[in-house]
Write a protein that holds these residues in place. Structure first.
Motif, mmCIF file in Angstrom:
data_model
loop_
_atom_site.group_PDB
_atom_site.id
_atom_site.type_symbol
_atom_site.label_atom_id
_atom_site.label_comp_id
_atom_site.label_asym_id
_atom_site.label_seq_id
_atom_site.Cartn_x
_atom_site.Cartn_y
_atom_site.Cartn_z
ATOM 1 N N PHE A 74 0.834 -1.203 0.000
ATOM 2 C CA PHE A 74 0.000 0.000 0.000
ATOM 3 C C PHE A 74 0.872 1.257 0.000
ATOM 4 O O PHE A 74 0.547 2.251 -0.631
ATOM 5 C CB PHE A 74 -0.925 0.010 1.222
ATOM 6 N N ASP A 75 1.982 1.195 0.741
ATOM 7 C CA ASP A 75 2.874 2.363 0.828
ATOM 8 C C ASP A 75 3.411 2.759 -0.539
ATOM 9 O O ASP A 75 3.604 3.950 -0.826
ATOM 10 C CB ASP A 75 4.039 2.071 1.783
ATOM 11 N N LYS A 76 3.654 1.765 -1.381
ATOM 12 C CA LYS A 76 4.166 2.028 -2.729
ATOM 13 C C LYS A 76 3.045 2.214 -3.754
ATOM 14 O O LYS A 76 3.311 2.328 -4.951
ATOM 15 C CB LYS A 76 5.077 0.886 -3.172
ATOM 16 N N MET A 77 1.803 2.219 -3.267
ATOM 17 C CA MET A 77 0.629 2.406 -4.131
ATOM 18 C C MET A 77 0.519 1.324 -5.202
ATOM 19 O O MET A 77 0.008 1.565 -6.306
ATOM 20 C CB MET A 77 0.662 3.794 -4.781
ATOM 21 N N GLU A 78 0.980 0.132 -4.881
ATOM 22 C CA GLU A 78 0.943 -0.948 -5.863
ATOM 23 C C GLU A 78 -0.477 -1.412 -6.164
ATOM 24 O O GLU A 78 -0.714 -2.048 -7.200
ATOM 25 C CB GLU A 78 1.800 -2.116 -5.381
ATOM 26 N N HIS A 79 -1.421 -1.089 -5.274
ATOM 27 C CA HIS A 79 -2.817 -1.453 -5.544
ATOM 28 C C HIS A 79 -3.416 -0.586 -6.660
ATOM 29 O O HIS A 79 -4.516 -0.881 -7.142
ATOM 30 C CB HIS A 79 -3.653 -1.345 -4.268
ATOM 31 N N LYS A 80 -2.679 0.451 -7.065
ATOM 32 C CA LYS A 80 -3.104 1.273 -8.197
ATOM 33 C C LYS A 80 -2.322 0.935 -9.463
ATOM 34 O O LYS A 80 -2.399 1.651 -10.462
ATOM 35 C CB LYS A 80 -2.918 2.759 -7.863
ATOM 36 N N SER A 81 -1.562 -0.141 -9.421
ATOM 37 C CA SER A 81 -0.727 -0.521 -10.562
ATOM 38 C C SER A 81 -1.589 -1.060 -11.707
ATOM 39 O O SER A 81 -2.748 -1.441 -11.519
ATOM 40 C CB SER A 81 0.284 -1.598 -10.148
ATOM 41 N N GLN A 82 -1.000 -1.132 -12.887
ATOM 42 C CA GLN A 82 -1.727 -1.620 -14.056
ATOM 43 C C GLN A 82 -2.143 -3.069 -13.866
ATOM 44 O O GLN A 82 -3.206 -3.492 -14.342
ATOM 45 C CB GLN A 82 -0.869 -1.473 -15.316
ATOM 46 N N GLN A 83 -1.326 -3.847 -13.154
ATOM 47 C CA GLN A 83 -1.656 -5.251 -12.913
ATOM 48 C C GLN A 83 -2.981 -5.377 -12.172
ATOM 49 O O GLN A 83 -3.794 -6.256 -12.476
ATOM 50 C CB GLN A 83 -0.544 -5.932 -12.110
ATOM 51 N N VAL A 84 -3.189 -4.508 -11.195
ATOM 52 C CA VAL A 84 -4.452 -4.517 -10.456
ATOM 53 C C VAL A 84 -5.571 -3.962 -11.324
ATOM 54 O O VAL A 84 -6.666 -4.545 -11.399
ATOM 55 C CB VAL A 84 -4.333 -3.711 -9.143
ATOM 56 N N LEU A 85 -5.321 -2.851 -11.986
ATOM 57 C CA LEU A 85 -6.357 -2.214 -12.794
ATOM 58 C C LEU A 85 -6.861 -3.117 -13.913
ATOM 59 O O LEU A 85 -8.021 -3.023 -14.316
ATOM 60 C CB LEU A 85 -5.825 -0.901 -13.377
ATOM 61 N N ASP A 86 -5.993 -4.011 -14.395
ATOM 62 C CA ASP A 86 -6.412 -4.952 -15.431
ATOM 63 C C ASP A 86 -7.481 -5.912 -14.912
ATOM 64 O O ASP A 86 -8.301 -6.426 -15.680
ATOM 65 C CB ASP A 86 -5.212 -5.752 -15.942
ATOM 66 N N ILE A 87 -7.451 -6.175 -13.600
ATOM 67 C CA ILE A 87 -8.433 -7.066 -12.986
ATOM 68 C C ILE A 87 -9.543 -6.271 -12.319
ATOM 69 O O ILE A 87 -10.724 -6.601 -12.406
ATOM 70 C CB ILE A 87 -7.761 -7.991 -11.944
ATOM 71 N N GLN B 223 -8.394 -1.412 -6.383
ATOM 72 C CA GLN B 223 -8.501 -1.842 -4.999
ATOM 73 C C GLN B 223 -8.114 -3.309 -4.891
ATOM 74 O O GLN B 223 -8.141 -4.061 -5.865
ATOM 75 C CB GLN B 223 -9.943 -1.666 -4.488
ATOM 76 N N VAL B 224 -7.771 -3.697 -3.676
ATOM 77 C CA VAL B 224 -7.573 -5.107 -3.369
ATOM 78 C C VAL B 224 -8.531 -5.480 -2.245
ATOM 79 O O VAL B 224 -8.877 -4.621 -1.430
ATOM 80 C CB VAL B 224 -6.106 -5.396 -2.968
ATOM 81 N N PRO B 225 -8.985 -6.765 -2.247
ATOM 82 C CA PRO B 225 -8.487 -7.859 -3.075
ATOM 83 C C PRO B 225 -8.933 -7.753 -4.533
ATOM 84 O O PRO B 225 -10.012 -7.252 -4.830
ATOM 85 C CB PRO B 225 -9.116 -9.094 -2.424
ATOM 86 N N SER B 226 -8.085 -8.256 -5.392
ATOM 87 C CA SER B 226 -8.420 -8.485 -6.784
ATOM 88 C C SER B 226 -8.289 -9.985 -7.004
ATOM 89 O O SER B 226 -7.197 -10.541 -6.866
ATOM 90 C CB SER B 226 -7.473 -7.719 -7.712
ATOM 91 N N PHE B 227 -9.405 -10.631 -7.305
ATOM 92 C CA PHE B 227 -9.447 -12.095 -7.348
ATOM 93 C C PHE B 227 -9.933 -12.573 -8.705
ATOM 94 O O PHE B 227 -10.901 -12.042 -9.256
ATOM 95 C CB PHE B 227 -10.370 -12.624 -6.253
ATOM 96 N N LYS B 228 -9.238 -13.576 -9.219
ATOM 97 C CA LYS B 228 -9.579 -14.130 -10.528
ATOM 98 C C LYS B 228 -9.528 -15.646 -10.469
ATOM 99 O O LYS B 228 -8.566 -16.228 -9.947
ATOM 100 C CB LYS B 228 -8.599 -13.600 -11.582
ATOM 101 N N HIS B 229 -10.571 -16.293 -10.975
ATOM 102 C CA HIS B 229 -10.612 -17.753 -11.077
ATOM 103 C C HIS B 229 -10.853 -18.103 -12.533
ATOM 104 O O HIS B 229 -11.964 -17.934 -13.046
ATOM 105 C CB HIS B 229 -11.724 -18.330 -10.192
ATOM 106 N N GLY B 230 -9.798 -18.557 -13.199
ATOM 107 C CA GLY B 230 -9.897 -18.760 -14.638
ATOM 108 C C GLY B 230 -10.149 -17.415 -15.304
ATOM 109 O O GLY B 230 -9.399 -16.467 -15.104
ATOM 110 N N ASP B 231 -11.225 -17.305 -16.068
ATOM 111 C CA ASP B 231 -11.580 -16.037 -16.709
ATOM 112 C C ASP B 231 -12.569 -15.225 -15.876
ATOM 113 O O ASP B 231 -12.952 -14.123 -16.266
ATOM 114 C CB ASP B 231 -12.188 -16.301 -18.093
ATOM 115 N N LEU B 232 -12.967 -15.780 -14.736
ATOM 116 C CA LEU B 232 -13.970 -15.124 -13.897
ATOM 117 C C LEU B 232 -13.298 -14.190 -12.899
ATOM 118 O O LEU B 232 -12.387 -14.586 -12.181
ATOM 119 C CB LEU B 232 -14.784 -16.182 -13.150
ATOM 120 N N ILE B 233 -13.749 -12.946 -12.855
ATOM 121 C CA ILE B 233 -13.189 -11.950 -11.944
ATOM 122 C C ILE B 233 -14.231 -11.586 -10.892
ATOM 123 O O ILE B 233 -15.367 -11.244 -11.221
ATOM 124 C CB ILE B 233 -12.748 -10.689 -12.706
ATOM 125 N N ILE B 234 -13.821 -11.668 -9.628
ATOM 126 C CA ILE B 234 -14.687 -11.272 -8.505
ATOM 127 C C ILE B 234 -13.831 -10.470 -7.546
ATOM 128 O O ILE B 234 -12.928 -11.019 -6.897
ATOM 129 C CB ILE B 234 -15.281 -12.496 -7.778
#
Length: 226
Positions: A38-51, A56-67
């Motif tokens: 959180f200190d490095k603002m990694e929850h705003k990274s492109q990896q998170v935004l793609d999901i 925000q986190v949690p970012s959860f993916k099961h196969g192609d399903l995102i919840i």
């Protein structure tokens, strides 16, 4: 089975911890886990935004399903893997009704806790109002007394919605643990203190305990006088 699951999470975040406990209770170890700062603002990274476009986190993916909503992810895991691991939703109508009631009441407990703990984090010093803080503290105390009463009515050794672990514990325990992390007194709230001690010994909780809490067990004293 869990290899096609991905969880992006932050240490000490109750919403993230809910999903991690659910995964453990459903015996879904071995998922792709990435701890973000959180200190490095990694929850705003492109990896998170793609999901999760909310960043925000949690970012959860099961196969192609995102919840991404933590409650939704926990209920999905129970529904999808109903016959595996711990049964988190009881069969009986009365037991189920109590479980749902306490589960969603947990959102109120979290909100009232956050209003006190995070007030100084998010409100600039020059904008803080003593009256607002006092009002928030009083609301949290009233909420805590409700939960003390719930546990007292259920009896010694109970979980939040009965004698067995349920979805309520999965989603609400991280809030309870955060309360004690920030100095809540187990002497003043003995039923919650006993529940906290009971859940701390559960394998799913031990396996998902926030890493930075392990590194620094002391915590803070924000709630010590409540």
């Amino acid at each position: 089975m869990a290899q096609d699951m991905t969880l992006l999470w932050g240490s000490g975040s109750p919403p993230c911890w809910r999903v991690m406990i659910a995964l453990e209770e459903k015996n879904l170890q071995g998922y792709n886990s990435k701890l973000l700062s959180f200190d490095k603002m990694e929850h705003k990274s492109q990896q998170v935004l793609d999901i999760n476009p909310r960043g925000q986190v949690p970012s959860f993916k099961h196969g192609d399903l995102i919840i991404n909503e933590s409650y939704a992810a926990c209920f999905y895991l129970e529904s999808r893997f109903k016959s595996q691991g711990t049964k988190l939703i009881p069969d009986g109508a009365e037991e189920q009704a109590l479980m749902f009631q306490r589960t969603f009441e947990g959102l109120t407990l979290y909100e009232k806790m956050a209003a006190v703990i995070f007030y100084t984090y998010y409100v600039p010093e020059g904008e803080r109002l003593e009256a607002a803080l006092k009002r928030n503290e009083e609301a949290l105390v009233a909420e805590l007394k409700l939960w003390e009463g719930y546990l007292e009515k259920l009896g010694s050794g109970s979980y939040l919605a009965g004698k067995s672990v349920s979805m309520t514990d999965v989603v609400v325990f991280p809030t309870v643990a955060t309360l004690f992390r920030f100095g809540l007194s187990a002497e003043r709230y003995p039923k919650l203190g006993a529940y906290y001690a009971l859940m701390k010994e559960r394998p799913s909780v031990k396996a998902s305990w926030p890493p930075h809490w392990l590194e620094n067990p002391k915590g803070q004293d924000t709630l010590k006088d409540m």
